[in-house]
Design a protein around this motif. Structure first.
Motif, PDB file in Angstrom:
ATOM      1  N   GLY A  29      -5.277   2.375  -5.763  1.00 28.78           N
ATOM      2  CA  GLY A  29      -4.976   1.185  -6.396  1.00 28.78           C
ATOM      3  C   GLY A  29      -4.216   1.445  -7.525  1.00 28.78           C
ATOM      4  N   SER A  30      -4.300   0.546  -8.558  1.00 37.06           N
ATOM      5  CA  SER A  30      -3.377   0.803  -9.684  1.00 37.06           C
ATOM      6  C   SER A  30      -3.716   2.081 -10.314  1.00 37.06           C
ATOM      7  CB  SER A  30      -3.387  -0.406 -10.712  1.00 37.06           C
ATOM      8  OG  SER A  30      -4.899  -0.710 -11.003  1.00 37.06           O
ATOM      9  N   TRP A  31      -5.168   2.256 -10.696  1.00 39.05           N
ATOM     10  CA  TRP A  31      -5.510   3.459 -11.588  1.00 39.05           C
ATOM     11  C   TRP A  31      -5.422   4.680 -10.799  1.00 39.05           C
ATOM     12  CZ3 TRP A  31      -4.993   5.378 -15.733  1.00 39.05           C
ATOM     13  CH2 TRP A  31      -5.868   6.055 -16.520  1.00 39.05           C
ATOM     14  N   GLY A  32      -5.741   4.737  -9.456  1.00 44.44           N
ATOM     15  CA  GLY A  32      -5.718   6.013  -8.653  1.00 44.44           C
ATOM     16  C   GLY A  32      -4.157   6.324  -8.645  1.00 44.44           C
ATOM     17  N   THR A  33      -3.129   5.516  -8.337  1.00 37.00           N
ATOM     18  CA  THR A  33      -1.744   5.676  -8.348  1.00 37.00           C
ATOM     19  C   THR A  33      -1.317   6.193  -9.824  1.00 37.00           C
ATOM     20  OG1 THR A  33      -1.421   3.883  -6.682  1.00 37.00           O
ATOM     21  CG2 THR A  33       0.486   4.731  -7.877  1.00 37.00           C
ATOM     22  N   ALA A  34      -1.777   5.515 -10.925  1.00 33.63           N
ATOM     23  CA  ALA A  34      -1.321   6.028 -12.179  1.00 33.63           C
ATOM     24  C   ALA A  34      -1.729   7.571 -12.469  1.00 33.63           C
ATOM     25  CB  ALA A  34      -1.834   5.048 -13.073  1.00 33.63           C
ATOM     26  N   LEU A  35      -3.062   7.702 -12.102  1.00 30.64           N
ATOM     27  CA  LEU A  35      -3.651   9.186 -12.286  1.00 30.64           C
ATOM     28  C   LEU A  35      -2.931  10.136 -11.442  1.00 30.64           C
ATOM     29  CD1 LEU A  35      -7.349   8.381 -12.580  1.00 30.64           C
ATOM     30  CD2 LEU A  35      -5.749   9.206 -14.285  1.00 30.64           C
ATOM     31  N   ALA A  36      -2.473   9.762 -10.033  1.00 30.98           N
ATOM     32  CA  ALA A  36      -1.699  10.675  -9.228  1.00 30.98           C
ATOM     33  C   ALA A  36      -0.324  10.935  -9.679  1.00 30.98           C
ATOM     34  CB  ALA A  36      -1.762  10.042  -7.736  1.00 30.98           C
ATOM     35  N   ILE A  37       0.273   9.953 -10.350  1.00 29.33           N
ATOM     36  CA  ILE A  37       1.569  10.349 -10.860  1.00 29.33           C
ATOM     37  C   ILE A  37       1.543  11.094 -12.199  1.00 29.33           C
ATOM     38  CG2 ILE A  37       3.404   9.087 -12.219  1.00 29.33           C
ATOM     39  CD1 ILE A  37       3.077   6.685 -10.435  1.00 29.33           C
ATOM     40  N   GLN A  38       0.516  10.905 -13.158  1.00 28.73           N
ATOM     41  CA  GLN A  38       0.330  11.724 -14.289  1.00 28.73           C
ATOM     42  C   GLN A  38      -0.171  13.072 -13.884  1.00 28.73           C
ATOM     43  OE1 GLN A  38       0.819  11.131 -17.349  1.00 28.73           O
ATOM     44  NE2 GLN A  38       0.001  13.075 -17.939  1.00 28.73           N
ATOM     45  N   LEU A  39      -0.920  13.457 -12.862  1.00 33.95           N
ATOM     46  CA  LEU A  39      -1.074  14.659 -12.408  1.00 33.95           C
ATOM     47  C   LEU A  39       0.051  15.416 -12.065  1.00 33.95           C
ATOM     48  CD1 LEU A  39      -4.370  14.073 -10.670  1.00 33.95           C
ATOM     49  CD2 LEU A  39      -4.248  15.810 -12.708  1.00 33.95           C
ATOM     50  N   SER A  72       6.678   2.353 -11.268  1.00 36.26           N
ATOM     51  CA  SER A  72       6.468   3.590 -11.567  1.00 36.26           C
ATOM     52  C   SER A  72       6.720   4.405 -10.494  1.00 36.26           C
ATOM     53  CB  SER A  72       5.045   3.945 -11.805  1.00 36.26           C
ATOM     54  OG  SER A  72       4.728   3.118 -13.098  1.00 36.26           O
ATOM     55  N   VAL A  73       7.871   5.312 -10.441  1.00 39.10           N
ATOM     56  CA  VAL A  73       8.459   6.179  -9.408  1.00 39.10           C
ATOM     57  C   VAL A  73       7.350   7.153  -8.997  1.00 39.10           C
ATOM     58  CG1 VAL A  73      10.047   7.435  -8.250  1.00 39.10           C
ATOM     59  CG2 VAL A  73      10.437   5.211  -9.634  1.00 39.10           C
ATOM     60  N   LEU A  74       6.942   7.358  -7.639  1.00 38.68           N
ATOM     61  CA  LEU A  74       6.294   8.838  -7.400  1.00 38.68           C
ATOM     62  C   LEU A  74       6.913   9.798  -7.514  1.00 38.68           C
ATOM     63  CD1 LEU A  74       4.345   7.445  -4.349  1.00 38.68           C
ATOM     64  CD2 LEU A  74       3.828   6.926  -6.725  1.00 38.68           C
ATOM     65  N   PRO A  75       6.532  10.931  -8.463  1.00 38.69           N
ATOM     66  CA  PRO A  75       7.284  12.185  -8.494  1.00 38.69           C
ATOM     67  C   PRO A  75       7.358  12.995  -6.835  1.00 38.69           C
ATOM     68  CG  PRO A  75       5.645  12.138 -10.339  1.00 38.69           C
ATOM     69  CD  PRO A  75       5.377  10.873  -9.300  1.00 38.69           C
ATOM     70  N   GLU A  76       8.263  14.038  -6.907  1.00 36.59           N
ATOM     71  CA  GLU A  76       8.765  14.614  -5.658  1.00 36.59           C
ATOM     72  C   GLU A  76       7.490  15.331  -5.350  1.00 36.59           C
ATOM     73  OE1 GLU A  76      12.067  16.845  -5.986  1.00 36.59           O
ATOM     74  OE2 GLU A  76      13.447  15.054  -6.180  1.00 36.59           O
ATOM     75  N   ASN A  77       6.490  15.734  -6.321  1.00 35.68           N
ATOM     76  CA  ASN A  77       5.479  16.901  -6.051  1.00 35.68           C
ATOM     77  C   ASN A  77       4.447  15.995  -5.528  1.00 35.68           C
ATOM     78  OD1 ASN A  77       5.726  16.228  -8.714  1.00 35.68           O
ATOM     79  ND2 ASN A  77       4.292  17.649  -9.457  1.00 35.68           N
ATOM     80  N   LEU A  78       4.187  14.777  -5.319  1.00 37.27           N
ATOM     81  CA  LEU A  78       3.232  13.713  -5.211  1.00 37.27           C
ATOM     82  C   LEU A  78       3.480  13.430  -3.464  1.00 37.27           C
ATOM     83  CD1 LEU A  78       1.912  10.915  -6.935  1.00 37.27           C
ATOM     84  CD2 LEU A  78       1.746  10.825  -4.580  1.00 37.27           C
TER      85      LEU A  78
END
Length: 356
Positions: A29-39, A72-78
């Motif tokens: 969801g929104s928060w899970g995706t945001a946390l994954a991007i931040q990590l 918000s684009v997903l980084p390559e290491n995600l």
């Protein structure tokens, strides 16, 4: 670790340590995706799993969660993963970000997927709220279902997913079952624009995250009915007192409630229209039903269930929470919002004096 030491640690370390083990985020969801991007921004190799296969396919193709976190684009290491066993079965670190009503089911599935590895798992969650059927906080549920796993941490604080996804400055709290795991989880999240403090008060941090969602519905009701800024700040102030009373009755530390996971999260959620809970209150004040408001908002509004769960917990512990009681009357009993807020403002907010 003292509060001052934790805050120095968060301020003086602008980026996470290198070579962290990979981490799986459960919940897209929104928060899970945001946390994954931040990590991933912080240098971790991240796997993001969600139960909606069509959404995960879209994320794999577009590298952006347009449904829940547009722009918000997903980084390559995600890595986006729709296979549960590949995502969770071999993970050494897991961060769960699902609504409170799904938390038990995810823990049960995680226990099956991990098997004997569970004793070495480092587990965190960003789930907020009491379990409605039992009144258990997330860490209590984790202890009950995963007793062999000794590394727990909750990630909480005043955050909106869109701002984290956009890389805007943010500060959160990580409270864990042991200081070492809390520090490692905080380090895994930390970048120059994302400060992660640590705490040992899991009870206080989780109560702050649970109660503020219900109180934000009350703030939306008050503002939607035109009661003004004076009434809003009175509601927030007295709401913090109620939150603290419940927390102390459950063994939390008083200082937690004047920090990020207490006052910080409460003020943010009650005052900004990015909050789904505040928008629920605004919608109810305009005459919409809960179902109509939820459909308009388009995502889970945790405060509706939280109002009932917090009210029932307060009743069990004989804790006085008049604001929560009035919000409960609106979302559970169907009382007219105007009658509930007027009753609160005219009688309950002043009861017991300034420190009552």
């Amino acid at each position: 670790m003292s509060k001052a030491a934790s805050e120095r640690d968060g301020l003086e370390n602008g980026s996470s340590a290198a070579a962290q083990p990979p981490i799986t985020v459960i919940g897209a969801g929104s928060w899970g995706t945001a946390l994954a991007i931040q990590l991933a921004r912080a240098g971790n190799d991240v796997t993001l799993w969600g139960r909606d296969e069509s959404l995960m396919h879209q994320l794999q193709q577009d590298r952006c969660n347009e449904r829940y976190l547009p722009g918000s684009v997903l980084p390559e290491n995600l890595t986006v993963e729709s296979d549960w066993i590949r995502a969770a079965g071999t993970a050494d670190r897991v961060l769960i970000s699902v609504p409170s009503h799904a938390f038990r089911r995810v823990l049960e599935q995680l226990k099956t997927a991990q098997g004997e590895k569970l004793k070495d798992l480092e587990l965190a969650w960003a789930t907020k709220g009491f379990e409605l059927s039992t009144g258990l906080l997330p860490h209590q549920l984790a202890h009950q279902l995963l007793p062999e796993c000794g590394n727990y941490a909750v990630v909480s604080g005043p955050t909106f997913a869109l701002e984290v996804g956009a890389g805007l400055p943010t500060a959160i709290t990580v409270a864990g079952s042991n200081p070492g795991w809390s520090a490692r989880m905080a380090a895994a999240l930390r970048t120059r624009n994302f400060i992660a403090y640590t705490s040992e008060d899991m009870v206080g941090v989780e109560i702050g995250g649970a109660v503020k969602n219900a109180l934000a519905i009350g703030a939306g009701l008050s503002d939607g009915l035109g009661f003004g800024a004076n009434a809003r700040i009175a509601l927030i102030n007295r709401g913090l007192r109620e939150l603290s009373r419940l927390g102390l009755a459950m063994g939390a530390r008083a200082e937690t409630f004047v920090g990020l996971a207490g006052m910080g999260d409460l003020v943010l959620t009650c005052t900004d229209n990015q909050s789904r809970n505040r928008r629920m209150g605004l919608a109810l004040a305009s005459g919409k039903s809960i179902d109509e408001a939820a459909e308009e908002i388009g995502q889970v509004v945790e405060g509706v269930g939280a109002a009932r769960a917090v009210y029932e917990q307060a009743q069990r512990l004989d804790v006085r929470m008049p604001i929560i009681e009035q919000i409960y009357r609106v979302v559970v009993d169907g009382v007219d919002p105007k009658d509930a807020v007027e009753a609160l403002l005219s009688r309950e907010l002043g009861a017991g004096g300034e420190h009552g």
